[in-house]
Design a protein around this motif. Structure first.
Motif, PDB file in Angstrom:
ATOM      1  N   PHE A  95      14.804   8.140   2.480  1.00 16.35           N
ATOM      2  CA  PHE A  95      13.714   7.413   1.823  1.00 16.35           C
ATOM      3  C   PHE A  95      12.751   8.437   1.243  1.00 16.35           C
ATOM      4  O   PHE A  95      12.123   9.193   1.979  1.00 16.35           O
ATOM      5  N   SER A  96      12.637   8.453  -0.067  1.00 13.84           N
ATOM      6  CA  SER A  96      11.759   9.418  -0.736  1.00 13.84           C
ATOM      7  C   SER A  96      10.419   8.784  -1.062  1.00 13.84           C
ATOM      8  O   SER A  96      10.353   7.657  -1.559  1.00 13.84           O
ATOM      9  N   ALA A  97       9.351   9.516  -0.772  1.00 11.40           N
ATOM     10  CA  ALA A  97       7.992   9.125  -1.144  1.00 11.40           C
ATOM     11  C   ALA A  97       7.209  10.418  -1.252  1.00 11.40           C
ATOM     12  O   ALA A  97       6.789  10.976  -0.241  1.00 11.40           O
ATOM     13  N   SER A  98       7.026  10.925  -2.474  1.00  5.81           N
ATOM     14  CA  SER A  98       6.518  12.290  -2.588  1.00  5.81           C
ATOM     15  C   SER A  98       5.823  12.536  -3.913  1.00  5.81           C
ATOM     16  O   SER A  98       6.174  11.951  -4.942  1.00  5.81           O
ATOM     17  N   THR A 105      11.015   5.238  -3.296  1.00  8.08           N
ATOM     18  CA  THR A 105       9.877   4.340  -3.101  1.00  8.08           C
ATOM     19  C   THR A 105       8.677   4.871  -3.886  1.00  8.08           C
ATOM     20  O   THR A 105       8.718   5.959  -4.465  1.00  8.08           O
ATOM     21  N   ASP A 106       7.627   4.110  -3.890  1.00 10.10           N
ATOM     22  CA  ASP A 106       6.442   4.457  -4.675  1.00 10.10           C
ATOM     23  C   ASP A 106       5.531   5.425  -3.918  1.00 10.10           C
ATOM     24  O   ASP A 106       5.075   5.106  -2.817  1.00 10.10           O
ATOM     25  N   PRO A 107       5.252   6.626  -4.487  1.00 10.89           N
ATOM     26  CA  PRO A 107       5.848   7.215  -5.682  1.00 10.89           C
ATOM     27  C   PRO A 107       6.926   8.226  -5.300  1.00 10.89           C
ATOM     28  O   PRO A 107       6.908   8.781  -4.210  1.00 10.89           O
ATOM     29  N   THR A 108       7.857   8.478  -6.207  1.00 12.80           N
ATOM     30  CA  THR A 108       8.829   9.573  -6.040  1.00 12.80           C
ATOM     31  C   THR A 108       8.769  10.402  -7.313  1.00 12.80           C
ATOM     32  O   THR A 108       9.221   9.963  -8.373  1.00 12.80           O
ATOM     33  N   ALA A 123       8.217   0.752  -8.186  1.00 13.62           N
ATOM     34  CA  ALA A 123       7.992   2.123  -7.727  1.00 13.62           C
ATOM     35  C   ALA A 123       7.834   3.077  -8.908  1.00 13.62           C
ATOM     36  O   ALA A 123       8.561   2.985  -9.897  1.00 13.62           O
ATOM     37  N   LEU A 124       6.871   3.997  -8.799  1.00 12.91           N
ATOM     38  CA  LEU A 124       6.694   5.039  -9.798  1.00 12.91           C
ATOM     39  C   LEU A 124       7.704   6.140  -9.516  1.00 12.91           C
ATOM     40  O   LEU A 124       7.707   6.741  -8.438  1.00 12.91           O
ATOM     41  N   ILE A 125       8.575   6.418 -10.490  1.00 10.90           N
ATOM     42  CA  ILE A 125       9.631   7.413 -10.327  1.00 10.90           C
ATOM     43  C   ILE A 125       9.673   8.285 -11.572  1.00 10.90           C
ATOM     44  O   ILE A 125       9.785   7.782 -12.692  1.00 10.90           O
ATOM     45  N   GLY A 126       9.580   9.585 -11.389  1.00  7.99           N
ATOM     46  CA  GLY A 126       9.649  10.482 -12.536  1.00  7.99           C
ATOM     47  C   GLY A 126       9.445  11.919 -12.124  1.00  7.99           C
ATOM     48  O   GLY A 126       9.280  12.235 -10.947  1.00  7.99           O
TER      49      GLY A 126
END
Length: 292
Positions: free
Chosen positions: A161-164, A201-204, A225-228
């Motif tokens: 689970f990424s959140a970073s 997940t928000d944000p990655t 989720a914000l991903i970029g």
């Protein structure tokens, strides 16, 4: 000596005196629909707004509780940064780490655990956004790499689970090297035919998106989720163009082929179990055929 004592109650307000009721922490304003509602109402709904389906950010420990079938065992919990660069900005990196450790009760921005998911043996890694923005440093990189090596040794699945906010600047090039280190370990996992599910997940953002978060056999994300990599403002200033509506949100990435699915939190475990069932043929995890 009296056996019973009369309980003292707060004094009632005098006639004409205004009565006050403490409501601090009882209500929360949803960032999605901007409505005030009981905090408990959102918490009972897996921290998802029941009115607009806005997915609130949750802690890493809650991710593990929602994912494992039952009991699970934390691994490598004692690892912590040694402040290799003796970094100082507004305060020393060591002081910042100590403050984060006190407030989150974690040694660093990652919890790694072992247990079963849908009956399948699995290593699950969950990033804690509240610890220095969930940034990728030497400890996070080491924990993920060890989890991958253990997954290979025990023939288990891997879920991250990424959140970073990206790489941790206080560790300089050491943090950037974790991107290559984890990616190389994931290549070995793939050679062993073991599944890797990446949940964004928000944000990655930043170096996490540019490495392991996008390398899963299944790349899935929660709604909105914000991903970029770089932020929208930086991109607009660089290309001097207005970005489209919803740019870098999970639905936009799904539409443009960068994700396999966008899954609501209540359905997330069932989706992952279904994916693991698909990859577990005759009781053994098999490598996915990339051409199908």
């Amino acid at each position: 000596m009296a056996w019973f004592r009369k309980r003292e109650h707060p004094k009632s307000p005098a006639p004409g005196e205004e009565r006050t009721v403490r409501t601090e922490g009882l209500f929360v304003k949803c960032p999605g629909c901007e409505q005030m509602m009981f905090k408990r109402e959102i918490e009972d709904n897996l921290n998802v707004c029941p009115k607009c389906n806005y997915h609130h950010r949750i802690k890493a420990i809650d991710r593990l509780r929602m994912t494992f079938d039952g009991d699970w065992k934390e691994l490598y919990g004692g690892l912590q940064s040694t402040d290799p660069l003796h970094f100082v900005d507004t305060k020393s990196y060591r002081e910042r780490l100590e403050a984060m450790q006190r407030s989150t009760n974690l040694k660093d921005a990652m919890i790694t655990a072992e247990g079963k998911v849908g009956g399948h043996p699995a290593l699950v890694c969950a990033m804690e956004l509240m610890f220095v923005g969930g940034s990728l440093g030497a400890v996070v990189g080491e924990k993920i790499t060890r989890a991958i090596e253990r997954a290979i040794h025990t023939r288990s699945a891997l879920i991250i689970f990424s959140a970073s906010g990206g790489a941790r600047m206080q560790e300089g090039a050491i943090s950037l090297m974790q991107m290559a280190k984890i990616s190389a370990a994931l290549a070995r996992l793939d050679e062993e035919g073991l599944p890797y599910i990446s949940v964004l997940t928000d944000p990655t953002t930043g170096g996490v998106t540019a490495s392991f978060a996008m390398l899963g056999d299944f790349n899935i994300a929660e709604p909105g989720a914000l991903i970029g990599f770089a932020g929208p403002r930086v991109i607009e200033q660089t290309i001097r163009q207005k970005l489209p509506e919803g740019f870098q949100r999970s639905e936009f990435l799904l539409q443009h082929g960068m994700l396999d699915a966008v899954v609501e939190r209540k359905d997330l475990k069932d989706f992952m179990v279904g994916a693991l069932n698909f990859m577990n043929h005759d009781g053994r995890f098999q490598k996915l055929d990339k051409n199908t």
